[in-house]
Design a protein around this motif. Structure first.
Motif, PDB file in Angstrom:
ATOM      1  N   UNK A 166       9.659  13.714  56.131  1.00  0.00           N
ATOM      2  CA  UNK A 166       8.981  15.016  56.110  1.00  0.00           C
ATOM      3  C   UNK A 166       9.513  15.915  57.223  1.00  0.00           C
ATOM      4  N   UNK A 167       9.674  15.349  58.411  1.00  0.00           N
ATOM      5  CA  UNK A 167      10.162  16.145  59.538  1.00  0.00           C
ATOM      6  C   UNK A 167      11.613  16.562  59.326  1.00  0.00           C
ATOM      7  N   UNK A 168      12.422  15.669  58.764  1.00  0.00           N
ATOM      8  CA  UNK A 168      13.830  16.011  58.513  1.00  0.00           C
ATOM      9  C   UNK A 168      13.921  17.157  57.519  1.00  0.00           C
ATOM     10  N   UNK A 169      13.093  17.104  56.487  1.00  0.00           N
ATOM     11  CA  UNK A 169      13.088  18.196  55.505  1.00  0.00           C
ATOM     12  C   UNK A 169      12.623  19.491  56.170  1.00  0.00           C
ATOM     13  N   UNK A 170      11.567  19.395  56.953  1.00  0.00           N
ATOM     14  CA  UNK A 170      10.995  20.574  57.616  1.00  0.00           C
ATOM     15  C   UNK A 170      12.000  21.214  58.582  1.00  0.00           C
ATOM     16  N   UNK A 171      12.690  20.361  59.338  1.00  0.00           N
ATOM     17  CA  UNK A 171      13.643  20.866  60.334  1.00  0.00           C
ATOM     18  C   UNK A 171      15.000  21.210  59.737  1.00  0.00           C
TER      19      UNK A 171
END
Lengths: 335, 335
Positions: A166-171
């Motif tokens: 989720x964080x990789x997608x968000x960032x």
């Protein structure tokens, strides 16, 4: 192709020339250390010699010479996978990961425009790994991270890694999945050579298949995720995954459709299979990857990718377009 | 192709409709038993329901109807792999293997010319398995044997299986390697579905790769050995095996050359990969295999093999020529 068409090599490793001391006795047996004697450098893991390295792993002078010789405009630097340190306590692993990230950042800064970076995060602790991603982008100018094909024996599709994805997608951080400590090697006695040659690509396929069948790519549809060694053997098993998906009711996108949203490097040493992969199985999703600077690396990468018989668009894709899209720079170049 | 061109389906399973009682209490928890209630038949392993079966698994009437409907001239019958029983004491396993072999022999005899057979041997005891091969050929008219992609967790290339391979070569018995209890599944928690879809073909590739790298095909160059599921993922990793072989001094035949002496079934459910495999990676070495009569089986096999875009020789090869060569009947047909 014009000799000026850039090559971007997404599968290139680095390692620091020195390491901090192990933070405590408990970590010492799995902590890296460079043993340098004259011209020879041996990376030790604890008291075990792991790999002979030379200054191509940490300095940029020879690396840039090799890139110029080979027509490689940009190398995307990632840590030697053994440094991902999933077997350490997360706090200790974070220290080691950040040491690798700092090195990559220095190499990027030393030759503006010639390098991109994929850092390391302690993914044995997914929340901690997720929290580090913004820092990796902002402080170290990294384009993404390298992760293992399994995380300490756990499959990548395990929902416990969702906070990280989720964080990789968000960032907008790219994820490069690299073979590491194959699961099968934990269950059968095989040589290190057999593991590296045969089990590495099978483990990459296993990791990619678990992301597909566990629905991770449906939960994170904007993830940019690439796989080493041509996705390992994924391309050979997609039909079977599709057949099972149909038997289970055909919900969502089929496994082969999901695969065509992933990226794959060209590091298969086989023009026949690579042509099949790049032109038919996952068209437009294969980027150059050589495994520089290790002995097994693909040499003469321009000759290799130009010789496999792709059409002009296919050659452009494998030379640089797929890499730019993977790195999140596609929009700049497609104008 | 003429509709009269024969199809030979090399990947078809059978199971007995009844089993002898477990020879002693120790074997009971892993001994098969058919639980029949009205129209439903459940094969139990110990007290665990393993698979729903119908009379296509043991009778020939519906099987022959299906073959006629599909244009299949010959089915090559092999035991449901779970019956290979590598987890039993060799004496107990031999009893069960011979029970399967007798069933296959009866089915062959019931419809002359329509069936061939690949039997079962207790390969956890290689010498015992070797001794049984002449009986399988002479008493049961079997063309070869089916074996697992690993034998109780041991790799096929392990030299301890040499006595078996030596006897198979000596007797001219074909060997069909079928996925079974993937090694990786012993080391990671995955669902039975994931194991069957993703790990089966990876385990087949692992078994084939171990035979190559351990030199089994160099020691037994006249062995006729075929692999289920298109060889699993072997075709995708041959380039890497070749690269390692070159790094080790290029002794003997390269892995990809060795692979072209093996056989592979067409059971990959993917026209794209199958065309690549059958026309480029291992030309002439792919035979039809459907996994009849299980739910995942390839339906409409004639339509499938004719649609993948092979030339006439390629279609003939996959329809019947490669199968005849694998079965040791090639010479009769090539006149």
């Amino acid at each position: 192709m014009s000799p000026m068409t850039p090559l971007i090599d997404v599968h290139c490793h680095v390692a620091p020339s020195t390491f901090p001391r192990a933070p405590h006795e408990r970590a010492a047996s799995q902590w890296p250390c460079m043993h340098a004697t004259g011209s020879s450098n041996t990376l030790m893991i604890g008291d075990r010699p792991f790999r002979e390295l030379d200054d191509r792993s940490w300095a940029t002078a020879r690396r840039l010479e090799d890139m110029d010789r080979d027509g490689v405009a940009i190398q995307v630097l990632s840590p030697m996978p053994e440094l991902l340190s999933y077997w350490l306590d997360p706090t200790d692993a974070e220290q080691l990961c950040m040491h690798s990230n700092e090195q990559i950042a220095r190499m990027i800064a030393s030759a503006p425009g010639r390098f991109r970076g994929l850092g390391a995060v302690p993914l044995q602790d997914p929340e901690r790994a997720a929290r580090l991603l913004p820092r990796l982008r902002r402080e170290f100018a990294l384009s993404g991270v390298e992760i293992g094909s399994n995380i300490g024996g756990e499959m990548l599709g395990n929902a416990r890694f969702d906070p990280f994805f989720a964080a990789a997608q968000e960032e907008g951080m790219a994820i490069f999945v690299h073979a590491l400590h194959p699961v099968a090697a934990k269950a059968v006695a095989v040589s290190a050579t057999f593991s590296a040659l045969a089990l590495f690509p099978l483990d990459v396929a296993m990791g990619a298949a678990s992301l597909i069948t566990e629905g991770a790519l449906e939960r994170f549809p904007r993830l940019r995720i690439g796989f080493s060694h041509g996705g390992g053997a994924l391309g050979a098993i997609l039909g079977r995954l599709d057949q099972g998906w149909r038997a289970q009711g055909s919900r969502g996108r089929s496994p082969s459709e999901q695969a065509r949203t992933m990226f794959f490097d060209s590091n298969v040493y086989d023009a026949t299979y690579l042509r099949c992969l790049a032109s038919e199985i996952v068209p437009g999703r294969v980027f150059l990857g050589t495994d520089y600077p290790y002995p097994i690396m693909q040499r003469d990468p321009a000759v290799f990718v130009d010789s496999i018989g792709l059409n002009e668009a296919g050659v452009e894709s494998i030379r640089y377009r797929a890499a730019l899209t993977f790195l999140g720079e596609g929009a700049h170049r497609s104008e």
